[in-house]
Design an enzyme around this catalytic site. Structure first.
Site, PDB file in Angstrom:
ATOM      1  N   ASN A 195       0.844  -1.192   0.000  1.00  0.00           N
ATOM      2  CA  ASN A 195       0.000   0.000   0.000  1.00  0.00           C
ATOM      3  C   ASN A 195       0.872   1.232   0.000  1.00  0.00           C
ATOM      4  O   ASN A 195       1.978   1.230   0.543  1.00  0.00           O
ATOM      5  CB  ASN A 195      -0.969  -0.005   1.190  1.00  0.00           C
ATOM      6  CG  ASN A 195      -0.385   0.664   2.413  1.00  0.00           C
ATOM      7  OD1 ASN A 195      -0.366   1.884   2.528  1.00  0.00           O
ATOM      8  ND2 ASN A 195       0.143  -0.145   3.329  1.00  0.00           N
ATOM      9  N   ALA A 196       0.369   2.255  -0.645  1.00  0.00           N
ATOM     10  CA  ALA A 196       1.032   3.562  -0.626  1.00  0.00           C
ATOM     11  C   ALA A 196      -0.064   4.614  -0.467  1.00  0.00           C
ATOM     12  O   ALA A 196      -0.255   5.468  -1.318  1.00  0.00           O
ATOM     13  CB  ALA A 196       1.832   3.786  -1.896  1.00  0.00           C
ATOM     14  N   ASN A 221       3.709   7.091  14.981  1.00  0.00           N
ATOM     15  CA  ASN A 221       4.165   6.420  13.756  1.00  0.00           C
ATOM     16  C   ASN A 221       5.421   7.101  13.234  1.00  0.00           C
ATOM     17  O   ASN A 221       5.349   8.140  12.596  1.00  0.00           O
ATOM     18  CB  ASN A 221       3.037   6.477  12.713  1.00  0.00           C
ATOM     19  CG  ASN A 221       3.433   5.828  11.399  1.00  0.00           C
ATOM     20  OD1 ASN A 221       4.520   5.247  11.278  1.00  0.00           O
ATOM     21  ND2 ASN A 221       2.570   5.919  10.406  1.00  0.00           N
ATOM     22  N   CYS A 231       6.334   5.182   8.709  1.00  0.00           N
ATOM     23  CA  CYS A 231       5.563   5.034   7.479  1.00  0.00           C
ATOM     24  C   CYS A 231       6.487   5.169   6.278  1.00  0.00           C
ATOM     25  O   CYS A 231       7.136   6.199   6.103  1.00  0.00           O
ATOM     26  CB  CYS A 231       4.441   6.058   7.367  1.00  0.00           C
ATOM     27  SG  CYS A 231       3.517   5.807   5.835  1.00  0.00           S
ATOM     28  N   GLY A 290       1.064  -9.405   9.569  1.00  0.00           N
ATOM     29  CA  GLY A 290       0.554 -10.632   8.967  1.00  0.00           C
ATOM     30  C   GLY A 290      -0.319 -11.486   9.847  1.00  0.00           C
ATOM     31  O   GLY A 290      -0.663 -12.614   9.472  1.00  0.00           O
TER      32      GLY A 290
HETATM   33  C1  LIG Z   1      -3.718   0.102   3.942  1.00  0.00           C
HETATM   34  C2  LIG Z   1      -2.806   0.244   5.117  1.00  0.00           C
HETATM   35  C3  LIG Z   1      -2.717   1.481   5.793  1.00  0.00           C
HETATM   36  C4  LIG Z   1      -1.873   1.641   6.878  1.00  0.00           C
HETATM   37  N1  LIG Z   1      -1.838   2.845   7.539  1.00  0.00           N
HETATM   38  C5  LIG Z   1      -1.050   2.994   8.644  1.00  0.00           C
HETATM   39  C6  LIG Z   1      -1.058   4.219   9.396  1.00  0.00           C
HETATM   40  O1  LIG Z   1      -1.798   5.164   9.095  1.00  0.00           O
HETATM   41  N2  LIG Z   1      -0.233   4.323  10.482  1.00  0.00           N
HETATM   42  C7  LIG Z   1       0.573   3.282  10.869  1.00  0.00           C
HETATM   43  O2  LIG Z   1       1.292   3.408  11.852  1.00  0.00           O
HETATM   44  N3  LIG Z   1       0.568   2.104  10.187  1.00  0.00           N
HETATM   45  C8  LIG Z   1      -0.217   1.942   9.095  1.00  0.00           C
HETATM   46  N4  LIG Z   1      -0.229   0.721   8.430  1.00  0.00           N
HETATM   47  C9  LIG Z   1       0.611  -0.394   8.917  1.00  0.00           C
HETATM   48  C10 LIG Z   1      -0.194  -1.378   9.768  1.00  0.00           C
HETATM   49  O3  LIG Z   1      -0.709  -0.750  10.927  1.00  0.00           O
HETATM   50  C11 LIG Z   1       0.655  -2.593  10.190  1.00  0.00           C
HETATM   51  O4  LIG Z   1       1.752  -2.140  10.951  1.00  0.00           O
HETATM   52  C12 LIG Z   1       1.189  -3.396   9.014  1.00  0.00           C
HETATM   53  O5  LIG Z   1       0.264  -3.414   7.964  1.00  0.00           O
HETATM   54  C13 LIG Z   1       1.555  -4.830   9.382  1.00  0.00           C
HETATM   55  O6  LIG Z   1       0.447  -5.562   9.854  1.00  0.00           O
HETATM   56  P1  LIG Z   1      -0.499  -6.494   8.921  1.00  0.00           P
HETATM   57  O7  LIG Z   1       0.386  -7.378   8.110  1.00  0.00           O
HETATM   58  O8  LIG Z   1      -1.374  -7.227   9.884  1.00  0.00           O
HETATM   59  O9  LIG Z   1      -1.270  -5.561   8.068  1.00  0.00           O
HETATM   60  C14 LIG Z   1      -1.072   0.545   7.319  1.00  0.00           C
HETATM   61  C15 LIG Z   1      -1.163  -0.681   6.654  1.00  0.00           C
HETATM   62  C16 LIG Z   1      -2.018  -0.852   5.570  1.00  0.00           C
HETATM   63  C17 LIG Z   1      -2.084  -2.188   4.896  1.00  0.00           C
END
Ligand SMILES: Cc1cc2nc3c(=O)[nH]c(=O)nc-3n(C[C@H](O)[C@H](O)[C@H](O)COP(=O)(O)O)c2cc1C
Ligand SMILES: Cc1cc2nc3c(=O)[nH]c(=O)nc-3n(C[C@H](O)[C@H](O)[C@H](O)COP(=O)(O)OP(=O)(O)OC[C@H]3O[C@@H](n4cnc5c(N)ncnc54)[C@H](O)[C@@H]3O)c2cc1C
Ligand code: FES
Lengths: 254, 302
Positions: B68-69, B127, B130, B244
């Site tokens: 994602n971006a 955060n 990012c 994950g």
């Molecule tokens: C679409 C999306 C948006 C995210 N936005 C943020 C964010 O605003 N702030 C943040 O600290 N992490 C953000 N993350 C990171 C997630 O909180 C998490 O650390 C990361 O996705 C790993 O966990 P997962 O594999 O369960 O998704 C985002 C992740 C995704 C996929």
């Protein structure tokens, strides 16, 4: 209301080269309106994101939704191999759908933008003209539109049927008039349709497409540029999955 | 049987939260899960003013994961307080962690100050990791000195306990964890996304408009478990583990590796009820293994 459930495939047919139709038994049918879509999940867990596919037909009595899709990658290829009796996980109905307006309407579909216009054509109560654009004479769903609309106009890229050119060329050539135009298809087509609508003083609704993850408005992955500030983030980004996929053509940047 | 966990004096009814940015402020997924069952709602990153985020496409699928971006699109802290925090007033059983982002130290502080007197905010997740914004974000998270400084500064202003969210895009995450601890962090959370890239071979171009994106989802889980384990053995502050987590087994694994709580992110996209499904699975596991307190399993695999 949105449901996440296992839907059973009632029928799965090939309509044209790479174009497939799938009939799903799902309670989502009870809440669906034309222009909404469903998220279909792949049974292969390595493909984690849902595939958003528009609703082509709704049968509330039989409890089914029909989707028609083009095979473009691994997910849609997997769906095309499903057989009646197989199941898929779905989430839906999602998005806002087309508002049903009074008066004379034109429904415009280009390519894989044709299917979502079918249920709309069936539910509109006024006089409906369907303008359908295809690559060749492989006119999938044309018969259904002939039943649903008062008039059907074709445009093909290769000139084999109807107007040789785009759906906009076909509207111009037939000098079509209406109070409202609804369109689904590639962005340049939507832009052309919006301009045509403007030139005849018709209101215009367009159905937009963007890459999605959640499908419910949470991740902000699927935004499109809007002319006014959106009410989620107060910037100029509307969410296609939640605020759309249907927008007034004047609301978004095409 | 007790599922409660405590982090920096804040008690959570259970260790399952959702991960920032994958769940909004809970409004959308509230249609599928009872938010009152979650240990906490962790909000999308909030900045001092509205951020428009990156151009689209912002999303790409990769094998067992995604990129994602988004670029931290958010409405800014003012709207957030008046709308999102108000919405969360209805869910008193769940704790609220507000994820804070900024381009500069001043911007982080502005948000932290604005949130100081908001009673619905139980904790701040800062955060500094990012990968999708050019300035700020990850720049603070890849240099231990910067991590320590921003932590100290935020800690000075914050009225709520602070969790520093660490980036996995570093050579040695233990160094960053120690820097956050030295700066006075009450807890750390990890992992944020791993910087990745996907190229469309037909178009011979990047899939994402931003070229790179943060990778998340099941494919990153083993990396996340390893990093949680390393950090758990390097610092004495609690850890919120993520990366994950899609099943109860993944969540239990995180806790065995040393996480006191677990966030569920990308899994929500393929299973909108992932959070509560994981919680139910974890409770069954506790029954089967006769675990009285969920905290008894934290970090027991050495
Ligand atoms: C679409 C999306 C948006 C995210 N936005 C943020 C964010 O605003 N702030 C943040 O600290 N992490 C953000 N993350 C990171 C997630 O909180 C998490 O650390 C990361 O996705 C790993 O966990 P997962 O594999 O369960 O998704 C985002 C992740 C995704 C996929
Ligand atoms: C609101 C909406 C309605 C749609 N309705 C239809 C429809 O009725 N019929 C139809 O054939 N197609 C429709 N699409 C496009 C359809 O979602 C994609 O063709 C499909 O996701 C491709 O999946 P794949 O695995 O075969 O392709 P891959 O290229 O392997 O997919 C990889 C990833 O990219 C995503 N993706 C690829 N192409 C698109 C695209 N054009 N739009 C959004 N995401 C994409 C996939 O969902 C997946 O996450 C719609 C898209 C949207 C956003
Ligand atoms: S796909 Fe997540 S907000 Fe639209």
């Amino acid at each position: 209301m949105k449901v996440k459930e296992t839907a059973q495939i009632v029928a799965s047919d090939k309509l044209a080269e790479n174009i497939y139709s799938m009939l799903l038994a799902t309670t989502a049918s009870q809440y669906a309106v034309p222009g909404q879509f469903i998220n279909i999940y792949c049974n292969d867990g390595s493909k984690i994101l849902p595939r958003p596919i528009s609703i082509c037909e709704i049968d509330k009595e039989l409890g089914t939704l029909r989707v028609v899709y083009r095979v473009v990658g691994k997910g849609t290829a997997e769906f095309s191999n499903l057989k009646p009796g197989d199941t898929v996980e779905i989430l839906g109905p999602l998005g806002n759908g087309f508002p049903l307006e009074e008066g004379k309407a034109i429904v415009v579909g280009g390519g894989i933008g044709v299917p979502p216009m079918l249920e709309l054509a069936k539910e509109l109560t006024g006089d409906v003209t369907a303008v359908l654009g295809y690559r060749t004479d492989d006119l999938f769903l044309a018969d259904n539109f002939i039943d649903a609309a008062a008039e059907v106009v074709f445009a093909t890229d290769d000139g084999s049927v109807g107007v040789h050119g785009t759906v906009v060329d076909a509207m111009k050539e037939n000098d079509l008039r209406a109070d409202v135009i609804y369109a689904c298809g590639p962005k340049p087509m939507l832009k052309g349709v919006a301009e045509y609508a403007d030139s005849i003083g018709a209101k215009c609704y367009v159905s937009m497409e963007e890459r999605m993850a959640c499908g419910v408005g949470a991740c902000l992955g699927c935004v499109c540029q809007s002319k006014e500030v959106d009410n989620h983030s107060h910037v100029n980004n509307k969410r296609v999955c939640k605020d759309g996929p249907v927008f007034l053509s004047t609301e978004v940047v095409l | 049987m007790n599922t409660k966990v405590t982090i920096a004096g804040v008690e959570f009814q259970n260790p399952i939260m959702e991960a920032s940015g994958t769940f909004g402020s809970g409004m959308e997924y509230g249609e599928f899960v009872d938010l009152n069952r979650l240990g906490a709602v962790v909000t999308k990153g909030v900045a001092n003013v509205p951020w428009p985020g990156n151009p689209t496409p912002r999303i790409a699928e990769v094998s067992s994961g995604m990129l994602n971006a988004i670029g931290l699109q958010n409405p800014g802290v003012e709207v957030f307080c008046n709308r999102d925090l108000k919405f969360l007033e209805n869910y008193k059983d769940t704790r609220v962690l507000v994820n804070v982002c900024g381009h500069s130290a001043e911007e982080y502080i502005e948000v932290v100050d604005r949130l100081a007197d908001e009673s619905r905010v139980d904790m701040l997740e800062i955060n500094i990791s990012c990968p999708n914004v050019k300035e700020g974000g990850i720049a603070f998270g890849q240099d231990p000195k910067a991590v320590e400084e921003i932590t100290r500064l935020v800690k000075k202003h914050a009225k709520q306990p602070i969790v520093m969210k660490l980036s996995p895009n570093v050579t040695d995450i233990k160094v960053m964890a120690k820097a956050a601890e030295a700066g006075g962090a009450d807890a750390i959370s990890l992992i944020n996304t791993l910087t990745g890239m996907k190229i469309d071979v037909e178009r011979q171009n990047f899939v994402l408009a931003n070229k790179t994106g943060g990778m998340s989802g099941p494919a990153v889980h083993p990396i996340a478990v390893r990093m949680v384990y390393e950090c758990a053995n390097a610092v004495n502050i609690p850890i919120i583990g993520m990366g994950g987590v899609s099943t109860w087994e993944d969540a239990v694994e995180m806790m065995l590796a040393g996480a006191t709580a677990v966030s569920v992110g990308t899994a929500n996209f393929f299973n909108p009820t992932a959070t509560v499904d994981i919680l139910d699975g974890m409770i069954d596991y506790m029954k089967r293994k006769k675990i009285d307190n969920i905290t008894d399993i934290v970090g027991i695999v050495k």
